[in-house]
Design a protein around this motif. Structure first.
Motif, PDB file in Angstrom:
ATOM      1  N   VAL A   6      62.944  48.338 -18.165  1.00  0.00           N
ATOM      2  CA  VAL A   6      62.063  47.775 -19.196  1.00  0.00           C
ATOM      3  C   VAL A   6      62.516  46.385 -19.631  1.00  0.00           C
ATOM      4  N   CYS A   7      63.784  46.078 -19.445  1.00  0.00           N
ATOM      5  CA  CYS A   7      64.292  44.749 -19.798  1.00  0.00           C
ATOM      6  C   CYS A   7      63.666  43.664 -18.926  1.00  0.00           C
ATOM      7  N   HIS A   8      63.139  44.066 -17.777  1.00  0.00           N
ATOM      8  CA  HIS A   8      62.530  43.126 -16.841  1.00  0.00           C
ATOM      9  C   HIS A   8      61.004  43.239 -16.841  1.00  0.00           C
ATOM     10  N   GLY A   9      60.449  43.937 -17.833  1.00  0.00           N
ATOM     11  CA  GLY A   9      59.007  44.043 -17.936  1.00  0.00           C
ATOM     12  C   GLY A   9      58.383  45.147 -17.117  1.00  0.00           C
ATOM     13  N   THR A  10      59.192  46.001 -16.509  1.00  0.00           N
ATOM     14  CA  THR A  10      58.667  47.140 -15.753  1.00  0.00           C
ATOM     15  C   THR A  10      58.321  48.259 -16.715  1.00  0.00           C
ATOM     16  N   ILE A  11      57.108  48.796 -16.579  1.00  0.00           N
ATOM     17  CA  ILE A  11      56.691  49.904 -17.455  1.00  0.00           C
ATOM     18  C   ILE A  11      56.470  51.192 -16.669  1.00  0.00           C
ATOM     19  N   ALA A  12      56.479  51.100 -15.324  1.00  0.00           N
ATOM     20  CA  ALA A  12      56.223  52.297 -14.517  1.00  0.00           C
ATOM     21  C   ALA A  12      56.764  52.104 -13.109  1.00  0.00           C
ATOM     22  N   THR A  13      57.039  53.229 -12.463  1.00  0.00           N
ATOM     23  CA  THR A  13      57.428  53.209 -11.057  1.00  0.00           C
ATOM     24  C   THR A  13      56.667  54.300 -10.314  1.00  0.00           C
ATOM     25  N   VAL A  14      56.336  54.003  -9.076  1.00  0.00           N
ATOM     26  CA  VAL A  14      55.850  55.011  -8.134  1.00  0.00           C
ATOM     27  C   VAL A  14      57.089  55.452  -7.369  1.00  0.00           C
TER      28      VAL A  14
END
Length: 540
Positions: free
Chosen positions: A67-75
């Motif tokens: 989340v620190c890098h702007g990721t909100i989800a992963t497949v």
């Protein structure tokens, strides 16, 4: 809660000053304003294909850092832990991921084991796949690595593909180098993506067959430069992924790095954001927001669209990252594992000379594929030794699931001048893999991993350092910061004893990945990934 700024509308492809009203995790209203603060609000990023286990972190620890890098989800494909622990491993990933406010979308691993030419800890047949696909937490059939099984219509492979189609869930592909009629046959089986294309021509051919291409930039495989020019041509069919990201690289960045690099090449903002958020959402049917009324409030706040400096990250309206600090707390992780290997003596790694040239694996920096070649071995007293002058070292794979003699071969381009490195992260079956100069050094490194029931280790000729990975022999219960620091320390030692590789442990982990050409080593012997058969160490 309300937030205002320059809203990036990916659907209508516009940017406007506006205000977001959020209630109970959803965007209730978007209001146009005459003016708003200069920062930008845009959809959060999605990693369209990742094995969380390869970060050596639990899902909760991975999400806390991502989340620190702007990721909100992963497949997320839980293929790695499934090879160790089967369905129990998949369930572990799902339940651990639920402990934090982050969106993990897991797949049903299609190839456990990846091949019949190695020893794994589990087997997921059609019945297990059917049960997993019935679960609401499972969004797709994960990468079909057994492309020869698809091409030759292996009954079990075809049944798994049929189950995914009946469940109306996408099927991920994995077919490096597959071209022509073979690629068409593979695609027509219902396989809809590929993240293994490593040349522009291969990727374009697969796109023209109807596949979606995932541009991968991980710790070992780096295909961004080769493939990014396809994005403006096929903006609806490109996604970004990391596939495998080691902890030190995750500390530096994630999908945001690919977004920034694409923008630096002056690719259209909305095409780039499609690849980073919209396309994976649509392809996999993800429950992620796109800054539209009625959406889940999943978005990021960035300083500007050039530096892409992330100030805040929101998931379902909750601020999970703010001004340099993750607001997700560390959670305790249970430990599950399967490790039955005994320690070894140096004699176990002896190779007797047969008076012939030896077949050598040739590792390639930044690639999962390898080459192979025949070389004259260095021989002493009838035994073949590592040859540091030619950079030909011993490599071994040790069965971790049952007592068995190790497989031993030779590898080029690891560069070690002394000592050895070893790891229980060895795709896909995760037996213990090691490269070393002397048999005694191999013994030290391998036995250190076995003693900890999993981990990565380096022996520098005098001392052994270990990063324990007690969860499946793949993951640490510690934070990304702690694991990254330990990993970085070991990586530095490996560089000090001669390796020029950017990520030597990551590269090592793929030297047992039989489904990636051309020459690899399993616990059962040398394997030709082009012919899909075992081959002799010695030239025939």
């Amino acid at each position: 809660m309300t937030l205002s700024g320059q809203i990036v509308d990916i659907i209508k492809q516009r940017i406007y000053p506006g205000e977001i009203l959020i209630e109970e995790g959803n965007i209730i209203k978007l209001t146009h304003l005459e003016s708003a603060p200069p920062h930008y609000l845009l959809p959060g990023f999605i990693d369209a294909h990742v094995h969380v286990e390869s970060s050596m972190l639990t899902p909760a620890a991975f999400g806390r850092k991502a989340v620190c890098h702007g990721t909100i989800a992963t497949v997320s494909d839980p293929h790695e832990i499934a090879n160790v622990l089967g369905v129990e491993g998949v369930e572990y990933m799902i339940e651990n991921g639920k402990k934090i406010p982050f969106k993990f979308y897991f797949g049903a691993p299609s190839c456990v084991p990846a091949t019949s030419f190695e020893t794994a800890g589990a087997h997921l047949g059609p019945k297990q796949i059917e049960d997993l696909l019935d679960r609401k937490e499972i969004y797709y059939l994960a990468e079909m690595m057994n492309y020869p099984g698809v091409l030759h219509k292996d009954p079990e492979v075809m049944e798994k593909l049929k189950l995914a189609r009946e469940a109306n869930k996408p099927i991920d592909g994995h077919a490096p180098g597959l071209r022509g009629d073979a690629a068409a046959t593979y695609t027509h089986a219902g396989i809809s993506t590929d993240h293994e294309a490593f040349t522009y021509q291969e990727a374009r051919e697969k796109l023209e067959l109807g596949m979606k291409i995932l541009i991968r930039e991980g710790s070992a495989a780096k295909n961004f430069e080769a493939l990014i020019d396809l994005l403006p041509i096929y903006p609806d069919h490109i996604m970004f992924c990391s596939d495998d990201k080691h902890p030190d690289d995750l500390m530096e960045g994630h999908i945001n790095q690919l977004v920034k690099r694409a923008l630096d090449r002056e690719i259209d903002l909305f095409q780039v954001l499609r690849a980073a958020s919209l396309n994976p959402k649509l392809h996999y049917g993800l429950e992620t927001g796109l800054l539209q009324e009625g959406d889940s409030a999943d978005f990021i706040l960035v300083k500007d669209l050039k530096s892409l400096e992330i100030i805040e990250t929101y998931i379902e309206g909750q601020c999970v990252f703010e001004h340099g600090v993750s607001r997700i707390p560390m959670v305790e992780a249970d430990v599950i594992n399967q490790f039955k290997a005994d320690t070894f003596s140096p004699e176990a790694f002896t190779v007797q000379d047969e008076g012939k040239r030896i077949r050598v694996i040739e590792a390639i920096e930044g690639e999962l594929i390898t080459k192979s070649g025949f070389y004259q071995p260095k021989v002493l007293a009838g035994k073949i030794l590592s040859d540091t002058e030619k950079d030909i070292l011993k490599i071994t794979v040790v069965n971790r699931y049952e007592k068995a003699p190790p497989a031993v071969a030779f590898i080029k381009n690891f560069g070690l001048q002394r000592g050895a490195i070893a790891s229980s992260v060895a795709h896909d079956s995760h037996n213990v893999i090691a490269v070393g100069v002397e048999d005694e050094a191999l013994t030290e490194a391998v036995n250190a991993v076995i003693a900890h029931h999993g981990g990565i280790a380096v022996y520098d000729g005098e001392h052994t350092e270990v990063l324990p990975l007690p969860i499946g022999g793949l993951m640490s219960p510690d934070s990304a910061e702690t694991v990254s620091q330990q990993y970085h320390q070991l990586n530095q030692v490996v560089k000090e004893i001669g390796s020029p590789l950017h990520a030597p442990f990551m590269t090592l982990s793929f030297m047992a990945l039989l489904v990636i050409p051309s020459l690899k080593l399993s616990d059962k012997g040398l394997f030709d990934g082009d012919k899909f058969e075992f081959v002799s160490l010695f030239e025939e």
